[in-house]
Design an enzyme around this catalytic site. Structure first.
Site, mmCIF file in Angstrom:
data_model
loop_
_atom_site.group_PDB
_atom_site.id
_atom_site.type_symbol
_atom_site.label_atom_id
_atom_site.label_comp_id
_atom_site.label_asym_id
_atom_site.label_seq_id
_atom_site.Cartn_x
_atom_site.Cartn_y
_atom_site.Cartn_z
ATOM 1 N N TYR A 26 -1.298 1.311 9.775
ATOM 2 C CA TYR A 26 -1.404 -0.114 9.452
ATOM 3 C C TYR A 26 -1.848 -0.829 10.730
ATOM 4 O O TYR A 26 -1.034 -1.169 11.585
ATOM 5 C CB TYR A 26 -0.072 -0.647 8.933
ATOM 6 C CG TYR A 26 -0.054 -2.132 8.659
ATOM 7 C CD1 TYR A 26 -1.121 -2.761 8.018
ATOM 8 C CD2 TYR A 26 1.028 -2.919 9.045
ATOM 9 C CE1 TYR A 26 -1.111 -4.119 7.776
ATOM 10 C CE2 TYR A 26 1.055 -4.276 8.804
ATOM 11 C CZ TYR A 26 -0.017 -4.876 8.167
ATOM 12 O OH TYR A 26 -0.006 -6.236 7.922
ATOM 13 N N ASP A 81 -4.400 0.758 5.830
ATOM 14 C CA ASP A 81 -4.989 -0.571 5.953
ATOM 15 C C ASP A 81 -5.431 -0.707 7.406
ATOM 16 O O ASP A 81 -4.620 -0.981 8.283
ATOM 17 C CB ASP A 81 -3.959 -1.631 5.570
ATOM 18 C CG ASP A 81 -4.486 -3.051 5.739
ATOM 19 O OD1 ASP A 81 -5.690 -3.202 6.056
ATOM 20 O OD2 ASP A 81 -3.702 -3.993 5.563
ATOM 21 N N HIS A 138 -3.832 -6.257 -1.942
ATOM 22 C CA HIS A 138 -4.637 -5.043 -1.790
ATOM 23 C C HIS A 138 -4.573 -4.211 -3.066
ATOM 24 O O HIS A 138 -3.569 -4.255 -3.792
ATOM 25 C CB HIS A 138 -4.121 -4.171 -0.645
ATOM 26 C CG HIS A 138 -4.265 -4.766 0.716
ATOM 27 N ND1 HIS A 138 -5.198 -4.328 1.627
ATOM 28 C CD2 HIS A 138 -3.577 -5.776 1.327
ATOM 29 C CE1 HIS A 138 -5.083 -5.036 2.751
ATOM 30 N NE2 HIS A 138 -4.100 -5.902 2.599
#
Length: 262
Positions: free
Chosen positions: A107, A150, A253
């Site tokens: 992330y 991500d 998302h």
């Protein structure tokens, strides 16, 4: 050994447990990597996931922010994490499957609103995080590995709804795209999603700010699946589950999938 992997920034695993269960019931990936879990590890709601066969969990968490987790139907060994840029954040965890494949779940920091490290500390942290990722991959040179998560950067012109309008917007600025490219090159990583879907607009994130996200379709491809060259040819069937963005109380998302025959 064939398996399907999904990556999803869930924006609070406790708040959105129902749609994680929905994904696992309907899509049944063998491995699910979540980001932005926003939960201490001990408070991640694992019981429902385990009931669906996801009995193997590797996670790093903290209260209210960040957090990464790997849920797997298959045995997976915790092989650690890295605190890139010394932020003290739960942003990376890695697990190794029985077939020897290492899965890295990342992330990357979002970077705040202004793409200028002189006035925005978060943007500097994002660039530093990517630089340390690059240096680590350059030194370690990963093998038989998959990187998902991500990454908070949409690198290609067709990874955003409007390339020209977003050139000065965090997530698509040239300096971020360059940092991501250097990180990818340092590890020899292959973008599996774009290997499978080489042409056309493709997004995995749509802002909550849009009144009708689906109609406006002002998306960005922030979520990625990469693999090292030694296994990249085994990757296939990439897709973004766009419909999940419209589920009840959704994340901003959508999950990204890929399958591997190894």
């Amino acid at each position: 050994m064939s398996f399907t992997l999904a990556t999803w920034n869930i924006n609070s695993v406790r708040l959105r447990e129902p749609i994680v269960l929905k994904l696992l019931e309907e899509e049944a990936p063998d491995v699910l990597c979540l980001q932005e879990c926003k939960s201490p590890v001990e408070k991640i709601p694992t019981e429902g996931f385990a009931a669906l066969g996801y009995t193997h969990v590797i996670a790093r968490g903290q209260k209210g922010y960040n957090g990464v987790a790997i849920f797997s139907k298959m045995p997976i060994e915790d092989v650690g994490d890295k605190d890139f840029a010394g932020l003290g954040h739960a942003r990376h965890v890695a697990g190794r499957l029985e077939n020897g494949v290492t899965v890295h779940n990342f992330y990357v920091p979002a970077g705040g609103d202004k793409p200028d490290r002189e006035v925005n500390e978060k943007f500097g942290q994002k660039l530093d995080y990517l630089t340390e990722m690059r240096d680590w991959f350059s030194a370690e040179r990963p093998e038989k590995s998959i990187l998902v998560g991500d990454l908070n950067i949409a690198p290609r012109e067709d990874d955003v709804w409007n390339h020209k309008q977003l050139l000065k917007v965090v997530s698509h600025t040239p300096i971020e795209v360059q940092h991501l490219a250097e990180t990818q090159e340092a590890g020899g990583w292959i973008d599996i999603t774009r290997q499978d879907i080489p042409e056309g607009q493709l997004y995995s994130w749509w802002s909550y700010r849009a009144r009708d996200w689906d109609a406006a379709d002002k998306g960005r491809r922030l979520d990625h699946v990469w693999a090292t060259p030694d296994i990249s040819n085994a990757g296939h069937s990439s897709r973004v589950l766009r419909a999940a963005r419209g589920w009840e109380k959704p994340s901003d998302h959508a999950p990204v999938f890929a399958s591997f025959d190894l």
